[in-house]
Write an enzyme that holds these catalytic residues in place. Sequence first.
Site, PDB file in Angstrom:
ATOM      1  N   ASP A   1       0.863  -1.320  -0.218  1.00 27.39           N
ATOM      2  CA  ASP A   1       0.088   0.084   0.112  1.00 27.39           C
ATOM      3  C   ASP A   1       0.745   1.126  -0.012  1.00 27.39           C
ATOM      4  O   ASP A   1       1.536   1.682   0.972  1.00 27.39           O
ATOM      5  CB  ASP A   1      -0.800   0.051   1.205  1.00 27.39           C
ATOM      6  CG  ASP A   1      -1.635   1.361   1.283  1.00 27.39           C
ATOM      7  OD1 ASP A   1      -2.729   1.183   0.502  1.00 27.39           O
ATOM      8  OD2 ASP A   1      -1.653   2.103   2.095  1.00 27.39           O
TER       9      ASP A   1
ATOM     10  N   TYR B   1       3.495   9.516  -0.047  1.00 23.53           N
ATOM     11  CA  TYR B   1       4.319   8.645   1.075  1.00 23.53           C
ATOM     12  C   TYR B   1       5.680   8.920   0.528  1.00 23.53           C
ATOM     13  O   TYR B   1       6.767   8.558   1.228  1.00 23.53           O
ATOM     14  CB  TYR B   1       4.162   7.263   0.961  1.00 23.53           C
ATOM     15  CG  TYR B   1       2.663   7.067   1.563  1.00 23.53           C
ATOM     16  CD1 TYR B   1       1.981   7.834   2.309  1.00 23.53           C
ATOM     17  CD2 TYR B   1       2.287   5.604   1.629  1.00 23.53           C
ATOM     18  CE1 TYR B   1       0.562   7.379   2.853  1.00 23.53           C
ATOM     19  CE2 TYR B   1       1.036   5.330   2.007  1.00 23.53           C
ATOM     20  CZ  TYR B   1       0.302   6.518   2.601  1.00 23.53           C
ATOM     21  OH  TYR B   1      -0.972   5.922   3.299  1.00 23.53           O
TER      22      TYR B   1
ATOM     23  N   LYS C   1      -2.165   5.999  -4.382  1.00 24.40           N
ATOM     24  CA  LYS C   1      -3.117   7.050  -4.043  1.00 24.40           C
ATOM     25  C   LYS C   1      -2.801   8.450  -4.564  1.00 24.40           C
ATOM     26  O   LYS C   1      -1.754   8.805  -4.683  1.00 24.40           O
ATOM     27  CB  LYS C   1      -3.386   7.205  -2.672  1.00 24.40           C
ATOM     28  CG  LYS C   1      -3.291   5.873  -1.944  1.00 24.40           C
ATOM     29  CD  LYS C   1      -3.931   5.885  -0.249  1.00 24.40           C
ATOM     30  CE  LYS C   1      -3.539   4.573   0.396  1.00 24.40           C
ATOM     31  NZ  LYS C   1      -2.227   4.413   0.805  1.00 24.40           N
TER      32      LYS C   1
ATOM     33  N   HIS D   1      -6.891   9.889  -2.444  1.00 26.65           N
ATOM     34  CA  HIS D   1      -6.425   9.597  -0.834  1.00 26.65           C
ATOM     35  C   HIS D   1      -7.331  10.264   0.036  1.00 26.65           C
ATOM     36  O   HIS D   1      -7.728   9.528   1.302  1.00 26.65           O
ATOM     37  CB  HIS D   1      -5.105  10.507  -0.795  1.00 26.65           C
ATOM     38  CG  HIS D   1      -4.004   9.765   0.193  1.00 26.65           C
ATOM     39  ND1 HIS D   1      -2.808   9.507   0.278  1.00 26.65           N
ATOM     40  CD2 HIS D   1      -4.436   9.289   1.435  1.00 26.65           C
ATOM     41  CE1 HIS D   1      -2.405   9.147   1.133  1.00 26.65           C
ATOM     42  NE2 HIS D   1      -3.235   9.044   2.072  1.00 26.65           N
TER      43      HIS D   1
HETATM   44  N1  LIG Z   1      -5.499   6.116   3.471  1.00 26.72           N
HETATM   45  C1  LIG Z   1      -4.996   6.910   4.306  1.00 26.72           C
HETATM   46  O1  LIG Z   1      -5.387   7.967   4.532  1.00 26.72           O
HETATM   47  C2  LIG Z   1      -4.038   6.366   5.462  1.00 26.72           C
HETATM   48  C3  LIG Z   1      -3.499   7.015   6.672  1.00 26.72           C
HETATM   49  C4  LIG Z   1      -2.555   6.389   7.572  1.00 26.72           C
HETATM   50  C5  LIG Z   1      -2.046   5.251   7.036  1.00 26.72           C
HETATM   51  N2  LIG Z   1      -2.487   4.574   6.019  1.00 26.72           N
HETATM   52  C6  LIG Z   1      -1.518   3.199   5.371  1.00 26.72           C
HETATM   53  O2  LIG Z   1      -1.844   2.366   6.480  1.00 26.72           O
HETATM   54  C7  LIG Z   1      -0.599   1.720   6.912  1.00 26.72           C
HETATM   55  C8  LIG Z   1      -0.522   1.465   8.233  1.00 26.72           C
HETATM   56  O3  LIG Z   1      -1.014   2.632   9.407  1.00 26.72           O
HETATM   57  P1  LIG Z   1       0.044   3.045  10.372  1.00 26.72           P
HETATM   58  O4  LIG Z   1       1.373   2.678  10.266  1.00 26.72           O
HETATM   59  O5  LIG Z   1      -0.715   4.473  10.579  1.00 26.72           O
HETATM   60  O6  LIG Z   1      -0.571   2.283  11.690  1.00 26.72           O
HETATM   61  P2  LIG Z   1      -0.399   0.705  12.064  1.00 26.72           P
HETATM   62  O7  LIG Z   1      -0.131  -0.423  10.963  1.00 26.72           O
HETATM   63  O8  LIG Z   1      -1.646   0.668  12.816  1.00 26.72           O
HETATM   64  O9  LIG Z   1       0.879   0.652  13.377  1.00 26.72           O
HETATM   65  C9  LIG Z   1       2.147   0.946  12.821  1.00 26.72           C
HETATM   66  C10 LIG Z   1       2.767   1.009  14.308  1.00 26.72           C
HETATM   67  O10 LIG Z   1       2.722  -0.358  15.109  1.00 26.72           O
HETATM   68  C11 LIG Z   1       3.989  -1.006  15.191  1.00 26.72           C
HETATM   69  N3  LIG Z   1       3.648  -2.446  14.913  1.00 26.72           N
HETATM   70  C12 LIG Z   1       3.232  -2.932  13.892  1.00 26.72           C
HETATM   71  N4  LIG Z   1       3.102  -4.284  13.962  1.00 26.72           N
HETATM   72  C13 LIG Z   1       3.255  -4.379  15.529  1.00 26.72           C
HETATM   73  C14 LIG Z   1       2.963  -5.840  16.260  1.00 26.72           C
HETATM   74  N5  LIG Z   1       2.553  -6.947  15.775  1.00 26.72           N
HETATM   75  N6  LIG Z   1       3.275  -5.484  17.613  1.00 26.72           N
HETATM   76  C15 LIG Z   1       3.557  -4.206  17.957  1.00 26.72           C
HETATM   77  N7  LIG Z   1       3.695  -3.219  17.407  1.00 26.72           N
HETATM   78  C16 LIG Z   1       3.478  -3.291  16.023  1.00 26.72           C
HETATM   79  C17 LIG Z   1       5.015  -0.401  14.234  1.00 26.72           C
HETATM   80  O11 LIG Z   1       6.261  -0.562  14.482  1.00 26.72           O
HETATM   81  P3  LIG Z   1       7.402  -1.231  13.951  1.00 26.72           P
HETATM   82  O12 LIG Z   1       7.710  -0.797  12.748  1.00 26.72           O
HETATM   83  O13 LIG Z   1       8.575  -0.937  14.658  1.00 26.72           O
HETATM   84  O14 LIG Z   1       6.957  -2.853  14.155  1.00 26.72           O
HETATM   85  C18 LIG Z   1       4.292   0.995  14.076  1.00 26.72           C
HETATM   86  O15 LIG Z   1       4.884   1.789  15.089  1.00 26.72           O
HETATM   87  C19 LIG Z   1       0.233   3.001   6.501  1.00 26.72           C
HETATM   88  O16 LIG Z   1       1.664   2.235   6.342  1.00 26.72           O
HETATM   89  C20 LIG Z   1      -0.151   3.390   5.191  1.00 26.72           C
HETATM   90  O17 LIG Z   1       0.073   2.278   4.073  1.00 26.72           O
HETATM   91  C21 LIG Z   1      -3.346   5.034   5.129  1.00 26.72           C
END
Ligand SMILES: NC(=O)c1ccc[n+]([C@@H]2O[C@H](COP(=O)([O-])OP(=O)(O)OC[C@H]3O[C@@H](n4cnc5c(N)ncnc54)[C@H](OP(=O)(O)O)[C@@H]3O)[C@@H](O)[C@H]2O)c1
Length: 263
Positions: free
Chosen positions: A32, A37, A62, A95
Amino acid sequence: MPALGYGTYPITGDEGVAVFGRAIEDGYRMLDSAASYGNETEVGAAVRESSVPRSELFVTTKLRGESHGRDETLKAFEGSLTRLGLDYVDLYLIHWPLPRLDRYVDTWRAFVELREEGLVRSVGVSNFMPEHVDRLVDETGVVPAVNQVEMHPYFPQPAQRAYDAGRGIVTQAWSPLGRKSDLLGNETLDDVAYEVGVTPGQAVLRWHVQHGSVPLPKSEDPTRMAQNLDVFSFSLSEEQMGRLDGIATGERVGGHPLEHEEF
Ligand SMILES: NC(=O)c1ccc[n+]([C@@H]2O[C@H](COP(=O)([O-])OP(=O)(O)OC[C@H]3O[C@@H](n4cnc5c(N)ncnc54)[C@H](OP(=O)(O)O)[C@@H]3O)[C@@H](O)[C@H]2O)c1
């Protein structure tokens, strides 16, 4: 579309190419990305360098806010495809709706053109509320394939998911692990994970799968990357799903679609 994808934000640079390559080796089949990004080049490089055939990988990107509008969209997409270095994108998303600009319907018409040209396999939206999707459908007759929204047990989005399902739209979940909230330290979640014999992160991702949403967890840690993908060999009982539904706070970790603006 794969039932779970790899979230690429905010990973960039040489480290990004290496991490995305490892994700593909681990078994992730959906990456994704987004123009905003700044990592389309890295995602494309990892896909092209991988030994997994392109046809087995699913690349999402996006459109950023500054590119809303028909002509702007067509130009922005060309830039994305060039940076990715690919012949087509599997899924292209608007987006954010940016309702103040009121250009998302024109943007959507350009998305449909790109799909008709075969440059995009499926078109969808992100952070669209029912009123925004209704307008797209009323004015163009084309229903988005996907709506990618914030979703996790603290902010489970039951109304949005029901709306999406009613329209035949797949809900993808961003920040599926609650990003930097205290979700993964929640006591109820910890109990459920302990009962099942998995990590809290795995229990949350399984909760998504059983709700029919497609989570996009981000991790740069090799152990967590592998664990986050390993959520198809166990299940949560109805009672355990109910307990996780019960920890909702209604609090977002990200912006509200009616107000959030990023360009
Ligand atoms: N469409 C939109 O507007 C939008 C907005 C925000 C995000 N996104 C997409 O969604 C993806 C994910 O969202 P996000 O990065 O905000 O949040 P997330 O995936 O909910 O959380 C990521 C965080 O959790 C940690 N983590 C991951 N797996 C874990 C586990 N099993 N146990 C404990 N901690 C864990 C990661 O650290 P480590 O890397 O150290 O494991 C990181 O700090 C983004 O990368 C992006 O592609 C889209």
